[in-house]
Design an enzyme around this catalytic site. Sequence first.
Site, PDB file in Angstrom:
ATOM      1  N   GLU A   1       0.879  -1.166   0.000  1.00  0.00           N
ATOM      2  CA  GLU A   1       0.000   0.000   0.000  1.00  0.00           C
ATOM      3  C   GLU A   1       0.920   1.220   0.000  1.00  0.00           C
ATOM      4  O   GLU A   1       1.799   1.325   0.865  1.00  0.00           O
ATOM      5  CB  GLU A   1      -0.868  -0.024   1.262  1.00  0.00           C
ATOM      6  CG  GLU A   1      -1.997   0.967   1.171  1.00  0.00           C
ATOM      7  CD  GLU A   1      -2.783   1.108   2.467  1.00  0.00           C
ATOM      8  OE1 GLU A   1      -2.711   0.214   3.326  1.00  0.00           O
ATOM      9  OE2 GLU A   1      -3.453   2.156   2.601  1.00  0.00           O
TER      10      GLU A   1
ATOM     11  N   LYS B   1       4.785   0.313   9.162  1.00  0.00           N
ATOM     12  CA  LYS B   1       4.827   1.625   8.507  1.00  0.00           C
ATOM     13  C   LYS B   1       4.191   2.703   9.374  1.00  0.00           C
ATOM     14  O   LYS B   1       4.648   3.835   9.413  1.00  0.00           O
ATOM     15  CB  LYS B   1       4.102   1.558   7.161  1.00  0.00           C
ATOM     16  CG  LYS B   1       4.978   1.019   6.049  1.00  0.00           C
ATOM     17  CD  LYS B   1       4.277   1.104   4.715  1.00  0.00           C
ATOM     18  CE  LYS B   1       3.185   0.071   4.637  1.00  0.00           C
ATOM     19  NZ  LYS B   1       2.648  -0.115   3.283  1.00  0.00           N
TER      20      LYS B   1
ATOM     21  N   ARG C   1       5.529 -12.855   9.561  1.00  0.00           N
ATOM     22  CA  ARG C   1       6.130 -11.539   9.351  1.00  0.00           C
ATOM     23  C   ARG C   1       7.540 -11.542   9.920  1.00  0.00           C
ATOM     24  O   ARG C   1       7.812 -12.230  10.901  1.00  0.00           O
ATOM     25  CB  ARG C   1       5.348 -10.487  10.127  1.00  0.00           C
ATOM     26  CG  ARG C   1       4.227  -9.844   9.422  1.00  0.00           C
ATOM     27  CD  ARG C   1       3.502  -8.928  10.383  1.00  0.00           C
ATOM     28  NE  ARG C   1       3.934  -7.539  10.239  1.00  0.00           N
ATOM     29  CZ  ARG C   1       3.455  -6.718   9.315  1.00  0.00           C
ATOM     30  NH1 ARG C   1       2.555  -7.131   8.464  1.00  0.00           N
ATOM     31  NH2 ARG C   1       3.868  -5.466   9.256  1.00  0.00           N
TER      32      ARG C   1
HETATM   33  P1  ATP Z   1       3.103  -2.332   7.838  1.00  0.00           P
HETATM   34  O1  ATP Z   1       2.401  -3.041   8.927  1.00  0.00           O
HETATM   35  O2  ATP Z   1       4.568  -2.213   8.003  1.00  0.00           O
HETATM   36  O3  ATP Z   1       2.480  -1.055   7.440  1.00  0.00           O
HETATM   37  P2  ATP Z   1       1.770  -3.604   5.815  1.00  0.00           P
HETATM   38  O4  ATP Z   1       1.451  -5.038   5.864  1.00  0.00           O
HETATM   39  O5  ATP Z   1       0.645  -2.712   6.119  1.00  0.00           O
HETATM   40  O6  ATP Z   1       3.028  -3.313   6.649  1.00  0.00           O
HETATM   41  P3  ATP Z   1       1.792  -3.487   3.015  1.00  0.00           P
HETATM   42  O7  ATP Z   1       2.229  -2.380   2.145  1.00  0.00           O
HETATM   43  O8  ATP Z   1       0.351  -3.810   3.079  1.00  0.00           O
HETATM   44  O9  ATP Z   1       2.341  -3.161   4.433  1.00  0.00           O
HETATM   45  O10 ATP Z   1       2.628  -4.799   2.729  1.00  0.00           O
HETATM   46  C1  ATP Z   1       2.942  -5.261   1.455  1.00  0.00           C
HETATM   47  C2  ATP Z   1       3.308  -6.711   1.569  1.00  0.00           C
HETATM   48  O11 ATP Z   1       4.415  -6.890   2.434  1.00  0.00           O
HETATM   49  C3  ATP Z   1       2.183  -7.561   2.141  1.00  0.00           C
HETATM   50  O12 ATP Z   1       2.056  -8.692   1.317  1.00  0.00           O
HETATM   51  C4  ATP Z   1       2.650  -7.938   3.511  1.00  0.00           C
HETATM   52  O13 ATP Z   1       2.239  -9.248   3.796  1.00  0.00           O
HETATM   53  C5  ATP Z   1       4.163  -7.872   3.404  1.00  0.00           C
HETATM   54  N1  ATP Z   1       4.785  -7.474   4.676  1.00  0.00           N
HETATM   55  C6  ATP Z   1       4.595  -6.334   5.361  1.00  0.00           C
HETATM   56  N2  ATP Z   1       5.330  -6.318   6.484  1.00  0.00           N
HETATM   57  C7  ATP Z   1       6.015  -7.488   6.517  1.00  0.00           C
HETATM   58  C8  ATP Z   1       6.947  -8.081   7.436  1.00  0.00           C
HETATM   59  N3  ATP Z   1       7.326  -7.461   8.546  1.00  0.00           N
HETATM   60  N4  ATP Z   1       7.446  -9.306   7.131  1.00  0.00           N
HETATM   61  C9  ATP Z   1       7.089  -9.927   6.006  1.00  0.00           C
HETATM   62  N5  ATP Z   1       6.215  -9.443   5.116  1.00  0.00           N
HETATM   63  C10 ATP Z   1       5.676  -8.234   5.353  1.00  0.00           C
END
Ligand code: ATP
Length: 587
Positions: A58, A293, A283
């Site tokens: 996102e 984020k 994760r």
């Molecule tokens: P954050 O919680 O850091 O904002 P998010 O999941 O909201 O992360 P996205 O932009 O939605 O961020 O994530 C894009 C992709 O990265 C998704 O497929 C998510 O599963 C993966 N992802 C995000 N954070 C992690 C992490 N710490 N470890 C592994 N994969 C991750």
Amino acid sequence: MHKSLADPGNNPDEKTKGATETAPGHAAPVLDFIRAIVEEDIKNGKHEGRIHTRFPPEPNGYLHIGHAKAISIDFGIAADYSGLCNLRMDDSNPAKENMEYVEAIKRDIRWLGFDWGERLYFASDYYEQLYEYAVQLIKMGKAYVDDLSADEIREYRGTLTEPGRESPYHDRSVEENLELFERMRAGGFPDGAKVLRAKIDMASANLNMRDPVMYRILRAKHYRTDDKWCIYPTYDFTHGQSDSIEGITHSLCDLEFENHRPLYDWFLDQLGIHHPQQIEFARLNISHTVLSKRKLRQLVDEGHVGGWDDPRMPTLSGLRRRGYTHQAIRNFCDRIGVAKRDSIVDIALLEHCLREDLNRRSPRAMVVLRPLKVIIDNYPEGQEEELEASNNPEDESMGTRKVPFSRVIYIEQEDFREDPPKKFFRLAPGREVRLKHAYYITCQRAIKDEQTGQISELHCTYDPKSRGGWTQDGRRVKGTLHWVSAAHALDVEVHLYDHLFSKENPLDLAEGEDFKTHLNPNSREILSGCQAESNLADAQPGNRYQFLRQGYFCVDPDSSAQKLVFNRTVSLRDTWAKIEKAQKMQK
Ligand code: ATP
Ligand code: MG
């Protein structure tokens, strides 16, 4: 959620091994659990044997190292099985997304060395199609327009132990729903007045299935569709259908999506459209930092760090500015592998992967961080010479350089002790040490500043027969110091970094604390007046060096010829190697 500070590589229960590893006693590589599923699907001809993944960020912040894990899995699996991997911006929230983030995300993925080819997509390009899907669900009697407020919806939803209640608007007719939804789109209602909800099951044990919201009214300028829309699909209604539209075969995501999978499955099954298989992995969490984020944005917005690319941030842009190489990060992602259970990976493992890589590629240089002046009394005044120094003892092909030497040099303050404790093998009154690549020197006396009582300079003598750092009589010394010729030295600034959070798990909070409670107040130390060897004069932003006995450093992008600024990427001390050794001894 169980979290442990563990090397997932050392506990076979914690992880399935990466594809390249070989299990003891087996000739064939052991597959991680996702690759095992993918191979099985190919064998069974599922999706005609096609493999198509995507990385769906996102665009509401910069990518962090957790995303690097997801990227390595998504792009890595596609590459391993001759498949494709899309890059899709999952943009369904106009309030938080923007083009700066899109560009930063693209830059970071390219830097890691992955390529989405022509396949950069945006969920916002699917808004019309998603609207059609919503209409289809309304016509099937599977979605309804609800007038309850956000608070009421929350109240009606129930809890984990109590079932929810149906909204009074649950049984509106299809015709009424269609008309109201159309008017929602046309701007007929104020923000928040109505939502479109899926009609599933208010008693479901899974809260996500209790008639989740599919659309909300929001008059916000979207960074791509501008004000074309005043209703926006929720992330939950966008994500799965976007995967379907792109023909994704394996939707790989983190475990946070596990509870959403039944909902995504429900939408796809009701609509009868292409159904990717969602597979969740753990994760990545790393000790002494946070990978979210939302939290990282808070650190930026509140000024706790200098920006998304502050060298202390776990963002890819922060790590890059700090001097991390993409090879070190990819190697780290391979080593942690693909696990199904959450754990916290020790940051020392990341730093270990970094040192391994930097050791091979970094030319050596001598820089004195906290200078102490040394006058070599028997070295002729006005004389200078150049000494030959190896650029990288690990790699002869990197050649040698000339380092100037003269009568006045700088050494590190901490390399001299007036009253040396046991095992202190560096300089002390009457003691002889080696100056790296240069001569043996012996300390004759230390001069103190009368006012402060601090040592202000040392007077030494050198042995002219020890040129290059070796004596002909085979006399040995225990200490070897780095140094810089004062007349030739460059005045530079050095930024030393330590963990962003002093607590191993900053999210392990006592009452009244928030994650910022454990920010490390000493995470950055700025040293000015450092003295660098003259060979660094043409160092360019991004150049990396090993400063002898200090660590790995790189030139900061804000550096200029007038003011050279170096970031310490990582010190030389490898705590991971120690941990590994201790673990081996326990076995
Ligand atoms: P954050 O919680 O850091 O904002 P998010 O999941 O909201 O992360 P996205 O932009 O939605 O961020 O994530 C894009 C992709 O990265 C998704 O497929 C998510 O599963 C993966 N992802 C995000 N954070 C992690 C992490 N710490 N470890 C592994 N994969 C991750
Ligand atoms: Mg997310």
